[in-house]
Scaffold this motif. Sequence first.
Motif, PDB file in Angstrom:
ATOM      1  N   ALA A 126     -90.184 -40.307  19.234  1.00  0.00           N
ATOM      2  CA  ALA A 126     -90.246 -40.068  17.791  1.00  0.00           C
ATOM      3  C   ALA A 126     -89.848 -38.628  17.506  1.00  0.00           C
ATOM      4  O   ALA A 126     -89.963 -37.753  18.368  1.00  0.00           O
ATOM      5  CB  ALA A 126     -91.654 -40.352  17.261  1.00  0.00           C
ATOM      6  N   ARG A 183     -91.422 -35.258  11.443  1.00  0.00           N
ATOM      7  CA  ARG A 183     -91.067 -35.526  10.056  1.00  0.00           C
ATOM      8  C   ARG A 183     -91.355 -34.264   9.233  1.00  0.00           C
ATOM      9  O   ARG A 183     -92.463 -33.744   9.252  1.00  0.00           O
ATOM     10  CB  ARG A 183     -91.891 -36.698   9.536  1.00  0.00           C
ATOM     11  CG  ARG A 183     -91.515 -37.178   8.149  1.00  0.00           C
ATOM     12  CD  ARG A 183     -92.181 -38.499   7.819  1.00  0.00           C
ATOM     13  NE  ARG A 183     -93.622 -38.446   7.977  1.00  0.00           N
ATOM     14  CZ  ARG A 183     -94.319 -39.191   8.817  1.00  0.00           C
ATOM     15  NH1 ARG A 183     -93.686 -40.053   9.596  1.00  0.00           N
ATOM     16  NH2 ARG A 183     -95.627 -39.101   8.900  1.00  0.00           N
ATOM     17  N   SER A 215     -91.526 -39.672  12.972  1.00  0.00           N
ATOM     18  CA  SER A 215     -90.857 -40.936  12.675  1.00  0.00           C
ATOM     19  C   SER A 215     -90.194 -41.446  13.944  1.00  0.00           C
ATOM     20  O   SER A 215     -89.583 -40.659  14.693  1.00  0.00           O
ATOM     21  CB  SER A 215     -89.789 -40.741  11.594  1.00  0.00           C
ATOM     22  OG  SER A 215     -90.368 -40.282  10.385  1.00  0.00           O
ATOM     23  N   ARG A 230     -87.634 -42.808  16.595  1.00  0.00           N
ATOM     24  CA  ARG A 230     -86.181 -42.664  16.702  1.00  0.00           C
ATOM     25  C   ARG A 230     -85.558 -44.054  16.919  1.00  0.00           C
ATOM     26  O   ARG A 230     -85.384 -44.510  18.048  1.00  0.00           O
ATOM     27  CB  ARG A 230     -85.830 -41.736  17.869  1.00  0.00           C
ATOM     28  CG  ARG A 230     -86.211 -40.274  17.630  1.00  0.00           C
ATOM     29  CD  ARG A 230     -85.673 -39.406  18.756  1.00  0.00           C
ATOM     30  NE  ARG A 230     -85.827 -37.996  18.503  1.00  0.00           N
ATOM     31  CZ  ARG A 230     -86.722 -37.210  19.091  1.00  0.00           C
ATOM     32  NH1 ARG A 230     -87.570 -37.732  19.992  1.00  0.00           N
ATOM     33  NH2 ARG A 230     -86.797 -35.928  18.820  1.00  0.00           N
ATOM     34  N   ASP A 280     -90.279 -49.723  11.095  1.00  0.00           N
ATOM     35  CA  ASP A 280     -90.997 -48.504  11.464  1.00  0.00           C
ATOM     36  C   ASP A 280     -91.219 -48.476  12.967  1.00  0.00           C
ATOM     37  O   ASP A 280     -92.324 -48.282  13.464  1.00  0.00           O
ATOM     38  CB  ASP A 280     -92.334 -48.387  10.730  1.00  0.00           C
ATOM     39  CG  ASP A 280     -93.032 -47.046  11.018  1.00  0.00           C
ATOM     40  OD1 ASP A 280     -92.324 -46.017  11.104  1.00  0.00           O
ATOM     41  OD2 ASP A 280     -94.270 -47.040  11.192  1.00  0.00           O
ATOM     42  N   GLU A 288     -98.718 -43.417  18.794  1.00  0.00           N
ATOM     43  CA  GLU A 288     -98.103 -42.100  18.966  1.00  0.00           C
ATOM     44  C   GLU A 288     -99.000 -41.242  19.847  1.00  0.00           C
ATOM     45  O   GLU A 288     -99.493 -40.197  19.443  1.00  0.00           O
ATOM     46  CB  GLU A 288     -97.899 -41.432  17.604  1.00  0.00           C
ATOM     47  CG  GLU A 288     -96.949 -42.192  16.687  1.00  0.00           C
ATOM     48  CD  GLU A 288     -96.924 -41.628  15.281  1.00  0.00           C
ATOM     49  OE1 GLU A 288     -97.640 -40.629  15.030  1.00  0.00           O
ATOM     50  OE2 GLU A 288     -96.206 -42.180  14.428  1.00  0.00           O
TER      51      GLU A 288
END
Length: 413
Positions: free
Chosen positions: A107, A110, A242, A244, A257, A292
């Motif tokens: 990710a 952001r 966010s 990738r 997402d 995450e």
Amino acid sequence: MTAGPRVVVVGGGPAAAALVHGLHRGGHDGSVVVLAGEGCTPYDRTAVSKGLLTGEMAAAPELFPEVLTDDVVRRADVVEIDRTAHEVVTADGKRIGWDRLVLATGAAPRVPPVPGLDGPDASTLRDAAEAEVLADRLRPGARLVVVGAGLIGLEVAAAARTRGASVVVLEAAPTALGRVLPPEVSAVVLDRHAAEGIEVRLATPPTSVVSSAASSAGHAVVCLADGTELPADHVLVATGVSPRTDLAAAAGLAIDDGVLVDELLVTSDPTIMAIGDVARVRAADGTTTRHEAYTPAMAMGQHAARTILGEPTRYVDVPWSWSDQLDLSVQVAGWPDRADRWVLRGSADDLETGLFAFGVRGDQLVAATGVSRGRQVGRVVRGAQALVAADLAVDDAALADPSTDLRRLARTG
């Protein structure tokens, strides 16, 4: 004897490292190539917001260096997935074929659309190179403004304070750590930060950042809606990430997402898997989740390895993560966003024992969180993790009772 499948892994984070290690331990005899754009072999990314910033670590520990050698890991950016030819295309035009492709692209930070947050006086924190730059700025007397009071933002704030910097944390939401902790537990963490001299302003997003080059004061200025101007030698943006998904989306894989995968971590293309922060796992009941955190990423890599080895196991693990801030240890297991109520155990006045909150939905335990000094928190949260996995009906009174052994309860039902 037929050799095992050619495995190509795109991305060089912990999920990729665990996958390659699992293949090696399982006796995989096909070729394995890891295409890592970062320019180094996989390392322990938990050090990025912890030991690398405090100075306790000179470098992030490498992950499985005996397996992830320079022969396996290549410094290459992948720009295209050719599903018809079963090849990936690198930035320098090379084409590399696969029998199994594994996306571990992770990710990206952001950054909110606030003027100046993408300027020269602001940075994000996702890798060791960024940690090295930020650590050099955390010296006595330095003024750091952190945008975002999540786990990363508060870990950075704590590390900066131990290095003698002054810190102001700005959070747009009315609570800190809102994605992972209920207010009763996050309040304990914020009180500890306040006691250390870290100022956390809730419901206070920045409206702009004036760069040091444009400021007559000679330093950056963070502007707030009420007209307040905060001097800053540096601004750290920690407002989430966010996944990738660009490569996967361009290749026509199912995206929501994250790259959608089933419980075997297989995408809408049966020859392609996705693991780590980029993967959104669809459970048997139709719900989907994306994690995450370091430990789920490692677990996904291990599960994916078993699938490639012909011994598939469903990824139904209960996620667990931790955060060290000052002298506090915070742990989270399960899915806090699924809870419709919280049951408390312990007291904020006795952090040697710890304060815990159990997230319940209906009569099912779906999450457990806690904070303590030292490692006491782990005994309770890890026990609760087993109870979440057992999917048993729970009694609020038993959860609140410190004498209840949650791990034993999970075993006995």
